[in-house]
Design a protein around this motif. Sequence first.
Motif, PDB file in Angstrom:
ATOM      1  N   GLN A 177       0.819  -1.210   0.000  1.00  0.00           N
ATOM      2  CA  GLN A 177       0.000   0.000   0.000  1.00  0.00           C
ATOM      3  C   GLN A 177       0.854   1.263   0.000  1.00  0.00           C
ATOM      4  OE1 GLN A 177      -2.704  -0.375   3.323  1.00  0.00           O
ATOM      5  NE2 GLN A 177      -3.875  -2.026   2.344  1.00  0.00           N
ATOM      6  N   GLY A 178       1.892   1.220  -0.831  1.00  0.00           N
ATOM      7  CA  GLY A 178       2.726   2.401  -1.011  1.00  0.00           C
ATOM      8  C   GLY A 178       3.860   2.556  -0.023  1.00  0.00           C
ATOM      9  N   VAL A 179       3.995   1.628   0.933  1.00  0.00           N
ATOM     10  CA  VAL A 179       5.055   1.701   1.937  1.00  0.00           C
ATOM     11  C   VAL A 179       5.924   0.449   1.844  1.00  0.00           C
ATOM     12  CG1 VAL A 179       5.596   1.873   4.389  1.00  0.00           C
ATOM     13  CG2 VAL A 179       3.595   3.073   3.474  1.00  0.00           C
ATOM     14  N   TYR A 180       7.232   0.639   1.750  1.00  0.00           N
ATOM     15  CA  TYR A 180       8.147  -0.499   1.667  1.00  0.00           C
ATOM     16  C   TYR A 180       8.423  -1.059   3.066  1.00  0.00           C
ATOM     17  CZ  TYR A 180       9.017   0.610  -3.215  1.00  0.00           C
ATOM     18  OH  TYR A 180       8.862   0.833  -4.554  1.00  0.00           O
ATOM     19  N   HIS A 181       8.575  -2.390   3.136  1.00  0.00           N
ATOM     20  CA  HIS A 181       8.794  -3.067   4.407  1.00  0.00           C
ATOM     21  C   HIS A 181       9.973  -4.021   4.299  1.00  0.00           C
ATOM     22  CE1 HIS A 181       4.998  -1.880   6.510  1.00  0.00           C
ATOM     23  NE2 HIS A 181       4.592  -1.696   5.266  1.00  0.00           N
ATOM     24  N   HIS A 182      10.527  -4.354   5.469  1.00  0.00           N
ATOM     25  CA  HIS A 182      11.610  -5.338   5.520  1.00  0.00           C
ATOM     26  C   HIS A 182      11.091  -6.711   5.082  1.00  0.00           C
ATOM     27  CE1 HIS A 182      14.997  -3.246   7.369  1.00  0.00           C
ATOM     28  NE2 HIS A 182      14.152  -2.623   8.177  1.00  0.00           N
ATOM     29  N   PRO A 183      11.800  -7.390   4.166  1.00  0.00           N
ATOM     30  CA  PRO A 183      11.404  -8.755   3.760  1.00  0.00           C
ATOM     31  C   PRO A 183      11.918  -9.775   4.771  1.00  0.00           C
ATOM     32  CG  PRO A 183      13.315  -8.073   2.505  1.00  0.00           C
ATOM     33  CD  PRO A 183      12.945  -6.893   3.383  1.00  0.00           C
ATOM     34  N   THR A 184      11.280  -9.837   5.927  1.00  0.00           N
ATOM     35  CA  THR A 184      11.766 -10.734   6.983  1.00  0.00           C
ATOM     36  C   THR A 184      11.705 -12.197   6.559  1.00  0.00           C
ATOM     37  OG1 THR A 184       9.559 -10.563   7.977  1.00  0.00           O
ATOM     38  CG2 THR A 184      11.288  -9.186   8.898  1.00  0.00           C
ATOM     39  N   PHE A 185      10.799 -12.522   5.629  1.00  0.00           N
ATOM     40  CA  PHE A 185      10.745 -13.897   5.120  1.00  0.00           C
ATOM     41  C   PHE A 185      12.080 -14.260   4.477  1.00  0.00           C
ATOM     42  CE2 PHE A 185      10.158 -11.759   1.132  1.00  0.00           C
ATOM     43  CZ  PHE A 185      10.701 -12.626   0.194  1.00  0.00           C
ATOM     44  N   LEU A 186      12.671 -13.296   3.763  1.00  0.00           N
ATOM     45  CA  LEU A 186      13.942 -13.521   3.074  1.00  0.00           C
ATOM     46  C   LEU A 186      15.083 -13.647   4.079  1.00  0.00           C
ATOM     47  CD1 LEU A 186      15.592 -13.661   0.444  1.00  0.00           C
ATOM     48  CD2 LEU A 186      15.805 -11.162   0.572  1.00  0.00           C
ATOM     49  N   TYR A 187      15.079 -12.791   5.112  1.00  0.00           N
ATOM     50  CA  TYR A 187      16.121 -12.861   6.128  1.00  0.00           C
ATOM     51  C   TYR A 187      16.137 -14.236   6.783  1.00  0.00           C
ATOM     52  CZ  TYR A 187      15.742  -7.726   5.765  1.00  0.00           C
ATOM     53  OH  TYR A 187      15.692  -6.438   5.311  1.00  0.00           O
TER      54      TYR A 187
END
Length: 346
Positions: free
Chosen positions: A171-181
Amino acid sequence: MATLLLNPIAFSIGSLSVHWYGLILGLGALAGLMVAIREGKRFGISPEFFMDMLLLGVPSAIIGARIYFVAFKWDDYKDHLVDVFKIWNGGIAIYGALIGAIICAVIYFRYRGYNFWRIADICAPGLLTGQMIGRWGNYVNQEAYGGPVAESFLRDKLHLPNFIVDQMNVQGVYHHPTFLYESLWSLVGIIILFILRRQRFLRAAELFLSYFIWYSIGRFFIEGIRTDSLAFIGPNWLASLMNGLWKPMEWMGFEHGALDSAYGNVRISQLLAILIIVLAVVMIIVRRATGKAETRYLDPIYSTKASPDNVPDSESLPQDKSAEPEVTRTEPISDQEPEGAEDKKE
């Protein structure tokens, strides 16, 4: 830039929708099974044993994961009980899955006559493999992500590919890809376990406990980034302790994921991770100090319920040549002549 949202439904058969989330979890389970089967063959354990284990363990893990999650989010489900069964919408907890799987394993291994720790050691890298792949189900569902982050942090500092960065635009806001971490942390853990299990110093139970130690370390730090953590209101000293242990992440430029103080100030997965690490380390020390760790990982594995015909051949088992006892070798019976044979020839 438009937000890339993947369709969580892979395909439909009539009114039945098949979700990517389920397919990815299934792929992770199969990959973990193949890792366990491959190692099991070195100990003479049949692939069917692990296949049966998977058929029993996966439902147990899913049930445990869902019960764990729903128990801590009961207020969200008590008025909508049918939603409890909609696991394709997300909402399962990995620690709950492990609890369910371990309970099933204890019963199944005992039923088949195997020592729990010996088989659990074999399965440890497979568990991490399944978790590494399964986390990508969160990617498709666009869930279990971390707090807000600048797009430049993902592209320029972490150098992530576009398909991951774009999917983390919620929704227009970038987030940390914790799934990738967590997926990458699991990959490194798999390599470490592969190296450890070929070392002669490793004792029974220690590979499985090492899996818990490694995963819990990563989970503690990654959990602090997430915004959907299960939490409870605990004493201030405990919250301060958790925040203090998480400080290294702040030094690397990460920030705590938002957590409503009215909901809780202590993340359950972080607290559980610390307890598991301490318990696992204590178990390794106590088992060695009390002599319960005499069996090595590389020692042969036998079932107490196996018939003589089903006992694995010694040639197919891993051998520690330095520990081989000296034996007196005799000529094969077929090469020895029976007593009195020369007299009969005369």
